[in-house]
Design a protein around this motif. Structure first.
Motif, short mmCIF file in Angstrom:
data_model
loop_
_atom_site.label_atom_id
_atom_site.label_comp_id
_atom_site.label_asym_id
_atom_site.label_seq_id
_atom_site.Cartn_x
_atom_site.Cartn_y
_atom_site.Cartn_z
N UNK A 36 0.84 -1.20 0.00
CA UNK A 36 0.00 0.00 0.00
C UNK A 36 0.87 1.25 0.00
N UNK A 37 1.89 1.26 0.85
CA UNK A 37 2.79 2.41 0.94
C UNK A 37 3.51 2.64 -0.39
N UNK A 38 3.88 1.56 -1.05
CA UNK A 38 4.67 1.67 -2.28
C UNK A 38 3.90 2.38 -3.40
N UNK A 39 2.57 2.26 -3.41
CA UNK A 39 1.78 2.85 -4.51
C UNK A 39 0.99 4.07 -4.06
N UNK A 40 1.05 4.41 -2.78
CA UNK A 40 0.16 5.43 -2.24
C UNK A 40 0.42 6.82 -2.80
N UNK A 41 1.62 7.07 -3.31
CA UNK A 41 1.92 8.40 -3.86
C UNK A 41 1.28 8.61 -5.23
N UNK A 42 0.96 7.52 -5.92
CA UNK A 42 0.48 7.63 -7.30
C UNK A 42 -0.93 7.08 -7.52
N UNK A 43 -1.43 6.28 -6.59
CA UNK A 43 -2.73 5.62 -6.76
C UNK A 43 -3.69 6.15 -5.69
N UNK A 44 -4.89 6.57 -6.06
CA UNK A 44 -5.85 7.09 -5.08
C UNK A 44 -6.21 6.04 -4.02
N UNK A 45 -6.55 6.52 -2.85
CA UNK A 45 -6.84 5.62 -1.73
C UNK A 45 -8.02 4.70 -2.05
N UNK A 46 -9.08 5.24 -2.66
CA UNK A 46 -10.24 4.41 -2.99
C UNK A 46 -9.89 3.27 -3.91
N UNK A 47 -9.01 3.51 -4.86
CA UNK A 47 -8.58 2.46 -5.78
C UNK A 47 -7.78 1.39 -5.04
N UNK A 48 -6.94 1.81 -4.10
CA UNK A 48 -6.17 0.85 -3.31
C UNK A 48 -7.10 0.00 -2.46
N UNK A 49 -8.11 0.63 -1.86
CA UNK A 49 -9.07 -0.11 -1.04
C UNK A 49 -9.78 -1.15 -1.88
N UNK A 50 -10.18 -0.78 -3.10
CA UNK A 50 -10.87 -1.75 -3.96
C UNK A 50 -9.99 -2.95 -4.27
N UNK A 51 -8.76 -2.71 -4.73
CA UNK A 51 -7.88 -3.82 -5.09
C UNK A 51 -7.54 -4.67 -3.87
N UNK A 52 -7.31 -4.02 -2.73
CA UNK A 52 -6.98 -4.77 -1.53
C UNK A 52 -8.14 -5.71 -1.15
N UNK A 53 -9.37 -5.23 -1.32
CA UNK A 53 -10.54 -6.02 -0.95
C UNK A 53 -10.85 -7.07 -2.00
N UNK A 54 -10.80 -6.69 -3.28
CA UNK A 54 -11.18 -7.61 -4.36
C UNK A 54 -10.26 -8.83 -4.39
N UNK A 55 -8.96 -8.61 -4.26
CA UNK A 55 -8.03 -9.73 -4.35
C UNK A 55 -7.87 -10.47 -3.03
N UNK A 56 -8.44 -9.93 -1.96
CA UNK A 56 -8.52 -10.68 -0.70
C UNK A 56 -9.71 -11.62 -0.72
N UNK A 57 -10.67 -11.36 -1.61
CA UNK A 57 -11.90 -12.14 -1.62
C UNK A 57 -11.64 -13.58 -2.07
N UNK A 58 -10.75 -13.77 -3.04
CA UNK A 58 -10.50 -15.12 -3.58
C UNK A 58 -9.96 -16.08 -2.51
N UNK A 59 -8.85 -15.74 -1.81
CA UNK A 59 -8.40 -16.67 -0.76
C UNK A 59 -9.41 -16.83 0.37
N UNK A 60 -10.18 -15.77 0.68
CA UNK A 60 -11.16 -15.87 1.75
C UNK A 60 -12.28 -16.84 1.36
#
Length: 310
Positions: A36-60
């Motif tokens: 998250x820190x690595x991309x936070x300067x260039x990627x909006x927070x809402x977009x990071x939240x979406x990707x973090x949640x969407x790709x957590x859904x598969x293993x869950x």
């Protein structure tokens, strides 16, 4: 939570495995925060939240399916409570990622340890619980820690607005997390942990994609890999933490929750080249002590009820 402390034999028979899984979950959550820190300067927070949640859904979902909890285990009689808990958790995630974008990783993580202190305050103000000496001590220590961390910023001739904004997001994050945990405790009386986690992830995805009209970035390949990595590592971190509570009592795992602060410290020093500041080194023991005291008070309150259980 009730499910974490119920008297299942496997919870007590494999404490070493539970401790190992709790330590691993802390490392995985830290890895997620690094992405998250690595991309936070260039990627909006809402977009990071979406990707973090969407790709957590598969293993869950895979984890719940293996345990026989998907989709049957998602049935609920308390949809509005799930909605409130999920909204609080999603808001906490937004605030957490916004804080990570503006502060060193260790400082942003330290603010998250205020949630037991806020939980103690909420218990008194909202649930009419007694203001014990333990709770008062935890609140005082946590408050002193925040003062130690923030006061030097306010005392400078030129105020760093970015850092102040980071603290401004980090403090509500701890408060929102505390309220979310109160809702988790309530839901755990009737709902499965899998259902609670699933609806939280879905709500976070919806919250993230709702920010699309405000502008998302076109990530590079490396940024895309970081976004996907944040989701996958976050998903597996949650699974490891769930399994840790399955094999070991929550009281045994509590000390290892504070060990997790070491990973963000190492990430700041090694990956991001950010030295530890004197205010952080002063605030660290105060905030962790306040969280530990608040957690210890909760453990003392839970002990009598356990002893009376059949």
């Amino acid at each position: 939570m009730k499910n974490e402390s119920s008297a299942k034999p496997e919870q007590l028979d494999r404490p070493a495995l539970g401790i190992m899984l709790r330590i691993l979950s802390g490392a995985l959550f830290a890895a997620m925060a690094v992405f998250v820190k690595a991309v936070s300067a260039d990627v909006p927070v809402g977009q990071i939240v979406f990707f973090r949640s969407a790709f957590a859904l598969a293993p869950l979902v895979c984890f719940l399916w293996i345990r026989g909890e998907f989709p049957g285990g998602l049935a609920t009689r308390r949809p509005l409570d799930h909605l409130l808990r999920s909204a609080l958790g999603a808001a906490a995630m937004f605030a957490s990622f916004a804080s990570i974008a503006r502060l060193p990783l260790a400082e942003a993580t330290l603010l998250g340890y205020l949630s037991p202190v806020f939980t103690a305050i909420a218990g008194v103000l909202i649930l009419s619980e007694r203001a014990t000496v333990w709770r008062i001590a935890g609140v005082i220590l946590g408050t002193l820690g925040i003062v130690a961390l923030v006061w030097p910023e306010l005392g400078q001739a030129t105020v760093d607005d970015t850092r102040l904004a980071g603290f401004g997001f980090g403090l509500p994050m701890g408060l929102l997390t505390a309220f979310a945990l109160i809702m988790v405790r309530s839901l755990s009386r009737t709902e499965s942990p899998g259902a609670i986690a699933f609806y939280f992830v879905v709500a976070s995805m919806i919250g993230g994609i709702a920010t699309l009209p405000f502008g998302w970035a076109a990530p590079s390949l490396s940024q895309l890999l970081c976004l996907v990595g944040a989701g996958i590592f976050g998903g597996f971190a949650h699974i490891c933490m769930t399994l840790a509570f399955r094999y070991t009592e929550a009281s045994r795992l509590a000390p290892f929750e504070y060990l997790a602060i070491l990973w963000p410290i190492l990430a700041d020093l090694v990956l991001f080249g950010q030295p530890l500041t004197h205010p952080f080194l002063l605030a660290l023991p105060l905030v962790l002590s306040g969280a530990a005291v608040a957690a210890l008070e909760a453990k003392r309150r839970a002990s009598p009820s356990k002893s009376k259980a059949p």
